[in-house]
Write an enzyme that holds these catalytic residues in place. Structure first.
Site, PDB file in Angstrom:
ATOM      1  N   HIS A  84     247.747  46.044 -59.732  1.00 39.71           N
ATOM      2  CA  HIS A  84     246.701  45.072 -60.024  1.00 39.71           C
ATOM      3  C   HIS A  84     246.806  44.570 -61.462  1.00 39.71           C
ATOM      4  O   HIS A  84     247.387  45.221 -62.333  1.00 39.71           O
ATOM      5  CB  HIS A  84     245.330  45.689 -59.780  1.00 39.71           C
ATOM      6  CG  HIS A  84     245.007  45.850 -58.329  1.00 39.71           C
ATOM      7  ND1 HIS A  84     243.793  46.312 -57.883  1.00 39.71           N
ATOM      8  CD2 HIS A  84     245.738  45.607 -57.209  1.00 39.71           C
ATOM      9  CE1 HIS A  84     243.785  46.336 -56.563  1.00 39.71           C
ATOM     10  NE2 HIS A  84     244.967  45.917 -56.129  1.00 39.71           N
ATOM     11  N   GLU A  86     244.602  44.413 -63.805  1.00 42.20           N
ATOM     12  CA  GLU A  86     243.964  45.283 -64.792  1.00 42.20           C
ATOM     13  C   GLU A  86     244.917  46.379 -65.252  1.00 42.20           C
ATOM     14  O   GLU A  86     245.043  46.644 -66.453  1.00 42.20           O
ATOM     15  CB  GLU A  86     242.690  45.918 -64.207  1.00 42.20           C
ATOM     16  CG  GLU A  86     241.634  44.914 -63.790  1.00 42.20           C
ATOM     17  CD  GLU A  86     241.726  44.460 -62.335  1.00 42.20           C
ATOM     18  OE1 GLU A  86     240.686  44.068 -61.784  1.00 42.20           O
ATOM     19  OE2 GLU A  86     242.832  44.489 -61.742  1.00 42.20           O
TER      20      GLU A  86
END
EC number: 3.5.4.12
Length: 178
Positions: A84, A86
């Site tokens: 992801h 993040e």
């Protein structure tokens, strides 16, 4: 001295719009055909210290791993493999740590990213969309953030679009006072 040289322009990007735009621009690097998500980590001095987007792990060919969302076997989907935005922003940090920083991200983080955000010491998450609000993953993420004291808020942009015009650098400014 003319008025043009004495007055700053009014239509510049303020910091929040700039950081969210960087997250969205970063998302354009994603090869995922269905979800392009970007993240931008900013310190307390408004300096960008990390950028990431969703994609396959370093060294793993994104031509060999699946990008589909559904399949009979979960191993034939992207979900066991994709990193992801993040996670990538935290791993790509250009600072010793990101403690006390804020993260601008296109989508509200899942529970796995929430754990990484908390462990990294990020104190604020600013997100554009919470379209998976009712999912177990985002419900767990909100609980984790609340317990860890990580604040989160929806970003409300001043502009619905920010255009990058590569040709604008070649135009000459008007010499007429406005």
């Amino acid at each position: 001295m003319s008025d043009i040289s004495c007055k700053k322009r009014d239509d510049y990007l303020e910091w929040p719009e700039y950081f969210m735009a960087v997250a969205f621009l970063s998302a354009q690097r994603s090869k995922d055909p269905s979800s392009q998500v970007g993240a931008c980590i900013v310190n307390t001095e408004n300096k960008i210290v990390g950028i990431g987007y969703n994609g396959m792990p370093n060294g793993c060919s994104d031509d060999l791993l699946p990008w589909r969302r559904t399949a009979e076997n979960k191993l034939d989907t992207k979900y066991p493999y994709v990193c992801h935005a993040e996670l990538n922003a935290i791993m790509n940090k250009n600072s010793a740590d990101v403690k006390g920083c804020s993260m601008y991200v296109a989508l509200f983080p899942c529970n796995e990213c929430a754990k990484l955000i908390i462990q990294a010491g990020i104190k604020e998450v600013i997100f554009m969309s919470d379209k998976y609000h009712d999912s177990e993953e985002t419900t767990a993420a909100r609980l984790l953030f609340k317990l860890a004291g990580v604040t989160f808020r929806k970003f409300t942009p001043k502009y619905s679009k920010i255009v990058i015009d590569f040709d604008s650098i070649n135009s000459r400014p008007s010499q007429k006072p406005q």
